[in-house]
Design an enzyme around this catalytic site. Structure first.
Site, PDB file in Angstrom:
ATOM      1  N   LYS A 224       1.238  -1.247   0.023  1.00 37.28           N
ATOM      2  CA  LYS A 224       0.365  -0.447  -0.371  1.00 37.28           C
ATOM      3  C   LYS A 224       1.223   0.770  -0.533  1.00 37.28           C
ATOM      4  O   LYS A 224       2.016   1.485   1.029  1.00 37.28           O
ATOM      5  CB  LYS A 224      -1.160  -0.094   0.988  1.00 37.28           C
ATOM      6  CG  LYS A 224      -2.302   1.069   1.294  1.00 37.28           C
ATOM      7  CD  LYS A 224      -2.821   0.948   2.752  1.00 37.28           C
ATOM      8  CE  LYS A 224      -4.122   1.795   3.078  1.00 37.28           C
ATOM      9  NZ  LYS A 224      -4.338   1.740   3.581  1.00 37.28           N
TER      10      LYS A 224
ATOM     11  N   SER B 267      -9.934   1.566   2.855  1.00 40.90           N
ATOM     12  CA  SER B 267      -8.821   2.092   1.829  1.00 40.90           C
ATOM     13  C   SER B 267      -7.485   1.359   1.659  1.00 40.90           C
ATOM     14  O   SER B 267      -7.222   2.392   0.466  1.00 40.90           O
ATOM     15  CB  SER B 267      -8.061   3.697   3.053  1.00 40.90           C
ATOM     16  OG  SER B 267      -7.339   3.125   4.281  1.00 40.90           O
TER      17      SER B 267
ATOM     18  N   SER C 259     -10.177  -1.254   7.175  1.00 41.34           N
ATOM     19  CA  SER C 259      -9.176  -0.007   5.873  1.00 41.34           C
ATOM     20  C   SER C 259      -8.561  -1.823   5.415  1.00 41.34           C
ATOM     21  O   SER C 259      -8.634  -1.456   4.368  1.00 41.34           O
ATOM     22  CB  SER C 259      -8.315   1.057   6.341  1.00 41.34           C
ATOM     23  OG  SER C 259      -8.546   1.833   6.131  1.00 41.34           O
TER      24      SER C 259
END
Length: 618
Positions: free
Chosen positions: A82, A157, A181
């Site tokens: 990420k 996210s 997330s």
């Protein structure tokens, strides 16, 4: 030929050990899949930047394997990270234009651990800007799509990591979780995703959203893959004091701990209040109840539980709004190359996405960190943790079960509702998202298992046992195996309701399997436009017509061309030969002929166009 699609880490490792494939070839194939599906075809938009040295690093690991042997199960295995984890060889943007060129001087702790274990960091993935939402949209990368339904969000996210793993852009990946997330995109994409006990894993080098609630960890296609990444990344880190003492709670190997797992005798507390009571909650609740019943059939014991004042304890219990502004500024000020130093600079420069504008301004308006509201939220978190632990001890539970989301992934542009992420995020207790099933329109649904502090191994055993029984993994329609290194070519074929020269219609179809797009060019045969009522596409069977799903020609048309975006059921019916071409005329208003719309090789009712392409994987 070896194909990386849907291969597990252990399969990839065994193939390397057997000499059937090299790490370089594995990397090359993943890069080819990214090229075919991330910016082209379904345009998933999961990747921000690729590691320019990935092939070279893989070659070095291949040499090391030949000369010294593998370092462990992650040797030569490509993973994605990420883009809020610092990486010294690639920019780290946090999903904001403000940090698009920010190149850190060091790796985040967990990235460093993965490299040390022999993993190849293939690239960085998209995220909801600054990790501040659960749909995955940002000023830097725009919208990321769900590969199971291209009109829907992947969750966030950590949406880019989840999409990349689901689409076989890498073997597994890393995300962060401040309130769902990791778990929400895992649930939306038929993956497993773990939020660890507060303090089990280091957050050092991850752009913060909330120093109290942030955790970082893996997403994977299987529990074993997740366990292997967990083994490589947990542990004490002097740069993250919250991890002090975590070594006392880490088993020799999470991967070894899950072997031989069984559902028999496991007590699962079903937290009914989190299933929701609105009509919109019924679809997901029904899928979860069916999954829980299947666990019961395998010997698990289900216990309906309630927790006093649960809603009140979760309400206003998050500290993100109190901490974000200050934690972000402290982080940026420690980064020598950061082009900005505060949330205020991002807002003032218009360097955020419009969908984030309101929430970022609200969080930037926080005047002080240690406010009465902040202290009240922390107190609620402590009480929530105590009550959840007490409930699990009293009921002798191995886990508590509830939906990851009470409602399926929303369409792009809509607001996601029905989240339950506060329970784990606010209490600091570990929670694991596992696949529970699919909606009738093919959207994945996730179930969450919560445990007591540092009971990750127990949660993984429970999930692994469920995985072995249910075999929940389903490949996204939009990212099939490549053909000679490229996405499958569109299928071109012709369907006619009558032989040439006889009354009817002829349609030349082009079907793009990776997007579900059916293009057509229709024309009438021995029939005038004035006599036509309609040429339709309908569901049905060889001996029985079904309902109309689309019009190809209407009254007064003799020819026409257009395209249709086939939803889940229509794609399935097309592949199964359950779609038919129908003609209706004024002389035969109840039907002047029909023919099956068959993909190439499925039958003899259509004539192949000379330029027809190979059949795509559906």
């Amino acid at each position: 030929m070896f194909d990386v699609t849907e291969q597990s880490i252990l399969d990839l490792q065994q193939a390397q050990s057997d000499g059937r494939v090299t790490s370089r070839e594995i990397v090359r194939q993943y890069l080819a899949r990214i090229r075919a599906y991330d910016r082209s075809g379904p345009s998933l938009n999961a990747m921000v930047v690729l590691n320019p040295r990935a092939l070279q690093e893989a070659e070095q690991l291949d040499h090391e394997r030949r000369t010294r042997g593998p370092r462990g199960p992650l040797h030569g295995i490509p993973v994605v990270i990420k883009d809020n984890f610092l990486t010294k060889d690639m920019p780290t943007s946090g999903g904001t234009l403000a940090l698009a060129t920010f190149r850190p001087q060091s790796d985040a702790y967990q990235v460093e651990r993965l490299r040390r274990a022999g993993a190849v960091v293939l690239g960085k993935t998209t995220l909801h800007e600054l990790a501040a939402g659960i749909t995955t949209i940002s000023s830097l990368t725009g919208i990321t799509r769900n590969p199971y339904d291209l009109t829907r969000v992947p969750g966030g996210s950590s949406g880019g990591t989840a999409v990349a793993v689901a689409a076989s852009f890498a073997a597994a990946g890393m995300g962060s979780d401040t309130c769902g997330s990791i778990r929400i995109p895992a649930g939306n994409l038929n993956l497993v995703g773990l939020r660890v006990t507060r303090g089990l894993s280091s957050r050092a080098g991850v752009i913060p959203l909330s120093s109290t609630q942030d955790e970082a960890g893996p997403l994977a296609r299987s529990v074993m893959d997740l366990a292997l990444l967990l083994d490589a990344t947990v542990g004490e880190d002097p740069n993250d004091p919250v991890t002090t003492g975590s070594r006392l709670h880490i088993p020799a190997s999470y991967a070894q701990a899950i072997r031989g797992a069984s559902l028999h005798g496991k007590r699962i507390g079903v937290l009914a209040s989190l299933f929701g009571h609105a009509p919109e909650d019924a679809e997901v609740a029904g899928i979860l109840r069916k999954a829980l019943d299947a666990m019961k059939a395998q010997g698990a014991e289900l216990v309906e539980i309630s927790v006093a004042d649960l809603d009140e304890l979760m309400r206003d219990g998050s500290v993100i709004a109190h901490e974000f502004k200050f934690d972000l500024a402290n982080f940026l000020q420690r980064q020598p190359g950061a082009p900005i130093r505060s949330l205020q600079e991002i807002i003032d420069g218009g360097l955020d996405h419009e969908q984030l504008e309101a929430v970022l301004r609200l969080r930037n308006a926080t005047k002080e960190r240690n406010s009465p509201a902040y202290r009240a939220a922390l107190a609620k978190q402590g009480e929530l943790k105590a009550r959840m632990i007490a409930t699990m001890l009293t009921e002798r539970l191995d886990a508590v079960a509830y939906p990851v989301l009470r409602r399926k992934a929303v369409r792009i542009g809509d607001v996601q509702t029905g989240f339950t992420c506060q329970l784990s995020a606010n209490s600091g207790l570990p929670a694991l998202s596992v696949p529970a099933g699919f909606t009738d329109d093919g959207v994945p649904v996730g179930m969450e298992f919560m445990g007591q502090p540092y009971q990750e191994a127990g949660l993984l055993r429970l999930a692994h046992a469920w995985e072995q029984v249910s075999r929940p993994r389903r490949v996204p329609f939009s990212t099939p195996p490549l053909v000679a290194g490229d996405a499958p070519q569109p299928l071109k074929f012709r369907t006619a309701t009558a032989p040439a020269g006889q009354t009817g219609a002829r349609v030349d179809f082009t079907y793009e399997a990776t997007t579900g797009t059916l293009q057509y060019e229709a024309s009438l045969q021995a029939l005038s436009a004035n006599d036509l009522i309609a040429v339709t596409l309908q569901r049905g069977s060889p001996d029985r017509p079904g309902p109309v799903i689309g019009h190809l020609l209407r009254q007064g048309q003799s020819a026409g061309r257009a395209s249709m975006q086939l939803p889940y059921r229509d794609r399935i019916d097309l592949a199964a030969g359950r779609l038919f071409l129908h003609v209706y005329t004024r002389q035969s208003p109840l039907g002047a002929g029909r023919a099956p719309v068959e993909l190439p090789g499925a039958g003899t009712a259509q004539t192949m166009i000379p330029a027809a392409m190979p059949e795509a994987a559906l």
